[in-house]
Structure formats: C-alpha cells, structure tokens
Motif scaffolding. Structure first.
Motif, PDB file in Angstrom:
ATOM      1  N   THR A 117       0.813  -1.215   0.000  1.00  0.00           N
ATOM      2  CA  THR A 117       0.000   0.000   0.000  1.00  0.00           C
ATOM      3  C   THR A 117       0.847   1.266   0.000  1.00  0.00           C
ATOM      4  O   THR A 117       0.357   2.339  -0.390  1.00  0.00           O
ATOM      5  N   THR A 118       2.104   1.183   0.421  1.00  0.00           N
ATOM      6  CA  THR A 118       2.946   2.385   0.405  1.00  0.00           C
ATOM      7  C   THR A 118       3.163   2.913  -1.009  1.00  0.00           C
ATOM      8  O   THR A 118       3.591   4.058  -1.186  1.00  0.00           O
ATOM      9  N   LEU A 119       2.833   2.102  -2.031  1.00  0.00           N
ATOM     10  CA  LEU A 119       2.928   2.582  -3.409  1.00  0.00           C
ATOM     11  C   LEU A 119       1.984   3.749  -3.663  1.00  0.00           C
ATOM     12  O   LEU A 119       2.202   4.534  -4.598  1.00  0.00           O
ATOM     13  N   LEU A 120       0.930   3.865  -2.859  1.00  0.00           N
ATOM     14  CA  LEU A 120       0.056   5.029  -3.005  1.00  0.00           C
ATOM     15  C   LEU A 120       0.848   6.316  -2.865  1.00  0.00           C
ATOM     16  O   LEU A 120       0.563   7.317  -3.525  1.00  0.00           O
ATOM     17  N   LYS A 121       1.857   6.285  -1.998  1.00  0.00           N
ATOM     18  CA  LYS A 121       2.721   7.453  -1.815  1.00  0.00           C
ATOM     19  C   LYS A 121       3.894   7.446  -2.794  1.00  0.00           C
ATOM     20  O   LYS A 121       4.149   8.427  -3.496  1.00  0.00           O
ATOM     21  N   THR A 122       4.620   6.334  -2.814  1.00  0.00           N
ATOM     22  CA  THR A 122       5.895   6.319  -3.525  1.00  0.00           C
ATOM     23  C   THR A 122       5.745   6.204  -5.033  1.00  0.00           C
ATOM     24  O   THR A 122       6.605   6.660  -5.778  1.00  0.00           O
ATOM     25  N   SER A 142      14.602 -10.338   7.908  1.00  0.00           N
ATOM     26  CA  SER A 142      15.009  -8.961   7.613  1.00  0.00           C
ATOM     27  C   SER A 142      13.879  -8.144   7.016  1.00  0.00           C
ATOM     28  O   SER A 142      13.860  -6.914   7.143  1.00  0.00           O
ATOM     29  N   ILE A 143      12.910  -8.820   6.386  1.00  0.00           N
ATOM     30  CA  ILE A 143      11.787  -8.096   5.803  1.00  0.00           C
ATOM     31  C   ILE A 143      10.966  -7.397   6.877  1.00  0.00           C
ATOM     32  O   ILE A 143      10.214  -6.453   6.600  1.00  0.00           O
ATOM     33  N   SER A 144      11.105  -7.836   8.143  1.00  0.00           N
ATOM     34  CA  SER A 144      10.345  -7.213   9.234  1.00  0.00           C
ATOM     35  C   SER A 144      10.816  -5.794   9.523  1.00  0.00           C
ATOM     36  O   SER A 144      10.126  -5.042  10.226  1.00  0.00           O
ATOM     37  N   VAL A 145      11.986  -5.420   9.012  1.00  0.00           N
ATOM     38  CA  VAL A 145      12.461  -4.039   9.131  1.00  0.00           C
ATOM     39  C   VAL A 145      12.706  -3.463   7.733  1.00  0.00           C
ATOM     40  O   VAL A 145      13.639  -2.712   7.501  1.00  0.00           O
ATOM     41  N   SER A 146      11.807  -3.801   6.821  1.00  0.00           N
ATOM     42  CA  SER A 146      11.912  -3.305   5.444  1.00  0.00           C
ATOM     43  C   SER A 146      11.875  -1.777   5.417  1.00  0.00           C
ATOM     44  O   SER A 146      11.111  -1.140   6.146  1.00  0.00           O
ATOM     45  N   PRO A 147      12.689  -1.152   4.564  1.00  0.00           N
ATOM     46  CA  PRO A 147      12.648   0.309   4.424  1.00  0.00           C
ATOM     47  C   PRO A 147      11.270   0.838   4.036  1.00  0.00           C
ATOM     48  O   PRO A 147      10.960   2.005   4.298  1.00  0.00           O
ATOM     49  N   ASP A 148      10.430  -0.010   3.418  1.00  0.00           N
ATOM     50  CA  ASP A 148       9.089   0.430   3.040  1.00  0.00           C
ATOM     51  C   ASP A 148       8.275   0.884   4.242  1.00  0.00           C
ATOM     52  O   ASP A 148       7.379   1.735   4.123  1.00  0.00           O
ATOM     53  N   ILE A 149       8.558   0.330   5.419  1.00  0.00           N
ATOM     54  CA  ILE A 149       7.783   0.659   6.612  1.00  0.00           C
ATOM     55  C   ILE A 149       7.912   2.132   6.963  1.00  0.00           C
ATOM     56  O   ILE A 149       6.998   2.738   7.527  1.00  0.00           O
ATOM     57  N   ALA A 150       9.028   2.729   6.611  1.00  0.00           N
ATOM     58  CA  ALA A 150       9.249   4.144   6.930  1.00  0.00           C
ATOM     59  C   ALA A 150       8.242   5.057   6.239  1.00  0.00           C
ATOM     60  O   ALA A 150       8.061   6.211   6.644  1.00  0.00           O
ATOM     61  N   HIS A 151       7.570   4.562   5.200  1.00  0.00           N
ATOM     62  CA  HIS A 151       6.595   5.393   4.488  1.00  0.00           C
ATOM     63  C   HIS A 151       5.236   5.428   5.188  1.00  0.00           C
ATOM     64  O   HIS A 151       4.365   6.216   4.782  1.00  0.00           O
ATOM     65  N   PHE A 152       5.041   4.609   6.200  1.00  0.00           N
ATOM     66  CA  PHE A 152       3.773   4.638   6.923  1.00  0.00           C
ATOM     67  C   PHE A 152       3.751   5.827   7.880  1.00  0.00           C
ATOM     68  O   PHE A 152       4.764   6.210   8.452  1.00  0.00           O
ATOM     69  N   ASP A 153       2.559   6.356   8.073  1.00  0.00           N
ATOM     70  CA  ASP A 153       2.396   7.501   8.968  1.00  0.00           C
ATOM     71  C   ASP A 153       2.309   7.068  10.430  1.00  0.00           C
ATOM     72  O   ASP A 153       2.683   7.834  11.321  1.00  0.00           O
ATOM     73  N   TYR A 154       1.814   5.853  10.659  1.00  0.00           N
ATOM     74  CA  TYR A 154       1.663   5.361  12.027  1.00  0.00           C
ATOM     75  C   TYR A 154       1.756   3.839  11.976  1.00  0.00           C
ATOM     76  O   TYR A 154       1.294   3.214  11.018  1.00  0.00           O
ATOM     77  N   VAL A 155       2.361   3.238  13.006  1.00  0.00           N
ATOM     78  CA  VAL A 155       2.601   1.796  12.997  1.00  0.00           C
ATOM     79  C   VAL A 155       2.144   1.204  14.324  1.00  0.00           C
ATOM     80  O   VAL A 155       2.489   1.704  15.403  1.00  0.00           O
ATOM     81  N   LEU A 156       1.376   0.122  14.248  1.00  0.00           N
ATOM     82  CA  LEU A 156       0.924  -0.629  15.414  1.00  0.00           C
ATOM     83  C   LEU A 156       1.802  -1.861  15.556  1.00  0.00           C
ATOM     84  O   LEU A 156       1.941  -2.641  14.600  1.00  0.00           O
ATOM     85  N   LEU A 157       2.394  -2.061  16.730  1.00  0.00           N
ATOM     86  CA  LEU A 157       3.409  -3.095  16.908  1.00  0.00           C
ATOM     87  C   LEU A 157       2.986  -4.138  17.932  1.00  0.00           C
ATOM     88  O   LEU A 157       2.302  -3.824  18.915  1.00  0.00           O
ATOM     89  N   PRO A 158       3.417  -5.398  17.737  1.00  0.00           N
ATOM     90  CA  PRO A 158       3.009  -6.473  18.653  1.00  0.00           C
ATOM     91  C   PRO A 158       3.725  -6.462  19.990  1.00  0.00           C
ATOM     92  O   PRO A 158       3.196  -6.952  20.985  1.00  0.00           O
ATOM     93  N   GLY A 159       4.960  -5.957  20.039  1.00  0.00           N
ATOM     94  CA  GLY A 159       5.702  -5.999  21.297  1.00  0.00           C
ATOM     95  C   GLY A 159       7.015  -5.248  21.217  1.00  0.00           C
ATOM     96  O   GLY A 159       7.357  -4.638  20.191  1.00  0.00           O
ATOM     97  N   GLU A 160       7.771  -5.334  22.321  1.00  0.00           N
ATOM     98  CA  GLU A 160       9.006  -4.559  22.438  1.00  0.00           C
ATOM     99  C   GLU A 160      10.087  -5.032  21.477  1.00  0.00           C
ATOM    100  O   GLU A 160      10.891  -4.234  21.003  1.00  0.00           O
ATOM    101  N   LYS A 161      10.124  -6.326  21.186  1.00  0.00           N
ATOM    102  CA  LYS A 161      11.153  -6.823  20.272  1.00  0.00           C
ATOM    103  C   LYS A 161      11.078  -6.109  18.925  1.00  0.00           C
ATOM    104  O   LYS A 161      12.087  -5.586  18.420  1.00  0.00           O
ATOM    105  N   THR A 162       9.878  -6.094  18.351  1.00  0.00           N
ATOM    106  CA  THR A 162       9.694  -5.456  17.054  1.00  0.00           C
ATOM    107  C   THR A 162       9.936  -3.959  17.149  1.00  0.00           C
ATOM    108  O   THR A 162      10.538  -3.351  16.258  1.00  0.00           O
TER     109      THR A 162
END
Length: 410
Positions: A117-122, A142-162
């Motif tokens: 969905t970040t393609l809406l922006k990029t 490594s995909i769990s820290v994909s650079p694409d995530i930086a394009h989100f405005d807000y992120v909901l996370l499961p826990g402290e590790k992530t």
C-alpha cells in the motif's frame, strides 16, 4: 476553501488488497473495537474478493451495526498479466491500488497489514490517505524491518522486540507508533482445541515458508515427507505458508532469487497419518500451531504463534545460513537446528521432553515479542491507539464529531 480533509467526520478504511486470506485476522478484530471506541468516526472496509469479505465478517461483533463494506474494482487486466507470468510480481495488488485510487484517496486514513500500500505514496504520489500499518506477523526475518515501513504515517506493533528493532533500523519514529499486542490472538473463533488424527501419536507440524532462498521446501521438503511417510511414531501435518502453493514461480525481490514450485506427489495424500493442507482456513487460523506437539520449519513467523505454548521445535537450515549471531534468525535459538534431513530422526528423539533451558528461552521470547495484557484485548489497545492518532492529526474534526455524537445520544 473547505475540503473533505478539513471538514466532516473522519473516515477510516480497513484495506484488504492481498489475494490470500492470511493477513485478515491481524487487523479485522480491530474493526468493531474501533467502532465502539469512537462511534463518531466513519469506519469502512475495503475488500478485493468475496472470500475476503466473508473472512472479515467472521471477526466482527454481531451485536454491533456492521461497517460499510466496499468491493474494490478488480483491475482484471493486471491480474491476468500476473497469472501469465506465474505470479513473479504481485501485479494484482499493485493493479488494485491503481484501479481504486479515487476510492482510496477519499479516506483520511487506511489501516493495512502489508507494505504494498505504500505505493500510493511512492508510486502514485498521493498525500492522502494517511497509512496505518499493523504487520501480519511478528517474525525476525530482515523483511520485518523493510525500508518500506518508513513510508507509513503510524505503525501498530506487537511488542518490544519489534519496536526496538524497527527503531534501531530507522523505519519507525518515536511519536508515530504504539505497542498494542497481537490482535489475531483476540479472535475467539480461531484455533479451537481439536485432533486431526484418529490415534494417540505425537503430531508434528511442518511449516515451510515460501521464500525461494530461505524456504526448506525446495531442497528438503520431499525428503521430510518421505521420512514421515515411512515411520509409525508420529503424525505429520504439512501446512506451509499459504503463498507457497499459490504461484507457479516463486520470486524474492529481497534476495533476487526465483524458483519453480515443487509439486506434492499424490502418494502422500492417501496416508492416514499425514495431513496435507496447502491453503485452507485451518492453515491461517492457528489450528495447526495450537494443536501440534512439535514444530518443524525454517523462517516463517508462525513459530511465534506456536510458542504461545512452549513445545519442541526443529529448524531446517537448507540454505547454509550463518545464523548464530544474525538477528534475522533469533528464533532458531528456541529449538534444534539441523543441516539435513538425515539428522531429523535423532533430532526428533532429542526433542521430547522439552528441556528447561529451551522452555525458558521460548517463554522469554514470547513475552518480548507479544505485549499481552490480561483483561485488555490487543484489538482494543489498537483501536485506542488509532483513535488517539486520529484525534492528534485532526483535532477539530475529531472533537466536532464527538460532540455531535453526544448530542445525538442525548
């Protein structure tokens, strides 16, 4: 000039644009909770298939008025092109975004479980809607820290590790995320206790990933099925990641690798002690992770759902990974790692009972991965975080909507 963005009720959509159903349980439990937490917000659902709509409906509170559900335009030509090239590129998802730009742009915010969905922006240059990301899993790849995530405005996370890993990787910002737990665990209809075999043997789950580099299926898979077919000590459930058997050609942009799908010989399907499931609802609703005695896998994040109840695990290193100090393989420290299927019989013998050291590692890892608060469902925490974010971004509209809702109830 007054625009839709500066007036009227806040509109938020829960978007399901993936061709399969495995991502739905990660965000759908939030929908009814958000409706209850902020009744003055307009909550809608966008799906790209009837199957998705049906799956979403199973997560909604039947005591509440259901949200508006909108069917997105199909983008048939792009989906046909994806099928023609064997699914190497998710053209259907990309085409779905392109075909529905006007609809998607009418929302103030979208809640999504995947990064396309970040393609809406990029790609499409859209400033609206705001994008809220809730990852579909809590794994270590490594995909769990994909650079694409930086394009989100807000992120909901499961826990402290992530959270810690994403902050370290620079893909989330301090003010634009919240730890909310794992909404998938809230769905009461998921993963009832059940037995899949008419015997009392221990049940092993083999759950390979689809990634053409990391998956053990391509090089070890048939050897694993052969071993379990020829023994009478264990039952086997073969339930890979649902995407493994959805495409003829498996491609990884991350690893720049392509492999053709390896089919399952029919001889295994007739065996009473082997269950093969390449994509039913059972393969995504935790039925198998909760009803197996031992896990065999490679890099799937489903291992963390399995660890909700500590049990033995065996990991197949089919790609020669130097995994010991690599955070992308942190979960391999929660069981045995073997380099070939010839080591499997001995690993199975060592697996039971689960040793106290491995049990302690699994418990600690689960607590670090999932922020679970008894009596406070993760979906409710996610709804509260979304509500707070919307109130922060559009304070006047949020307050006006809340005041109007109070007056309407008076």
């Amino acid at each position: 000039m007054i625009t839709a963005e500066t007036s009227g009720p806040i509109r938020i959509g829960f978007l399901y644009n993936h061709e399969e159903l495995h991502q739905i349980a990660h965000t759908a439990p939030i929908i009814s909770r958000l409706q209850a937490a902020a009744p003055h917000i307009s909550v809608e659902v966008l799906t790209s298939s009837d199957n998705q709509t049906d799956a979403v409906m199973t997560h909604l509170d039947p005591q509440m008025k259901p949200p508006v559900i909108r069917a997105m335009a199909a983008g048939r030509l792009v989906k046909a092109a994806e099928k023609a090239i064997g699914g190497i590129v998710p053209l259907g998802r990309i085409g779905g975004l392109a075909a529905n730009r006007d609809l998607l742009g009418s929302y103030d915010a979208l809640v999504v479980p995947e990064t396309t969905t970040t393609l809406l922006k990029t790609r499409f240059g859209m400033e609206r809607p705001r994008l809220i990301f809730c990852p579909h899993g809590a794994g270590d790849r490594s995909i769990s820290v994909s650079p694409d995530i930086a394009h989100f405005d807000y992120v909901l996370l499961p826990g402290e590790k992530t959270r810690e890993r994403m902050l370290a990787g620079g893909v989330i910002r301090e003010a634009d995320h919240a730890v909310v737990g794992y909404p998938k665990f809230d769905a009461p209809h998921l993963a009832a206790r059940m037995s899949f075999f008419d015997n009392d043997r221990p049940t092993v789950l083999y759950n390979p990933h689809f990634d053409p580099l990391l998956s053990s299926w391509h090089d070890f898979g048939l050897q694993v099925l052969d071993y379990f077919a020829g023994q009478d000590t264990y039952n086997l459930i073969f339930a890979p990641h649902v995407m493994l058997f959805q495409r003829r050609i498996l491609a990884s942009v991350e690893h720049r690798k392509i492999r053709f799908r390896q089919e399952i010989p029919s001889r295994y399907r007739a065996l009473e002690h082997i269950r093969i499931d390449t994509g039913s609802d059972r393969s995504v609703d935790m039925s198998y992770t909760r009803n197996s005695d031992l896990y065999i896998g490679d890099v799937s994040s489903q291992i963390y759902e399995f660890l909700q109840h500590p049990r033995p695990a065996i990991f197949l290193n089919s790609h020669g990974a130097r995994w010991h100090d690599d955070p992308s393989y942190a979960f391999w420290h929660f069981g045995q790692v073997i380099e070939g299927v010839n080591q499997l019989p001995e690993a199975l013998q060592r697996a039971f009972p689960l040793g106290e050291e491995l049990r302690s590692r699994q418990v600690a890892a689960f607590e670090q991965t999932f922020s679970i608060e008894p009596g406070r469902p993760s979906a409710s925490r996610a709804a509260e975080a979304i509500t707070a974010y919307l109130a922060r971004e559009w304070p006047a509209r949020f307050s006006q909507g809340a005041d109007a809702a109070i007056k309407a109830q008076a």
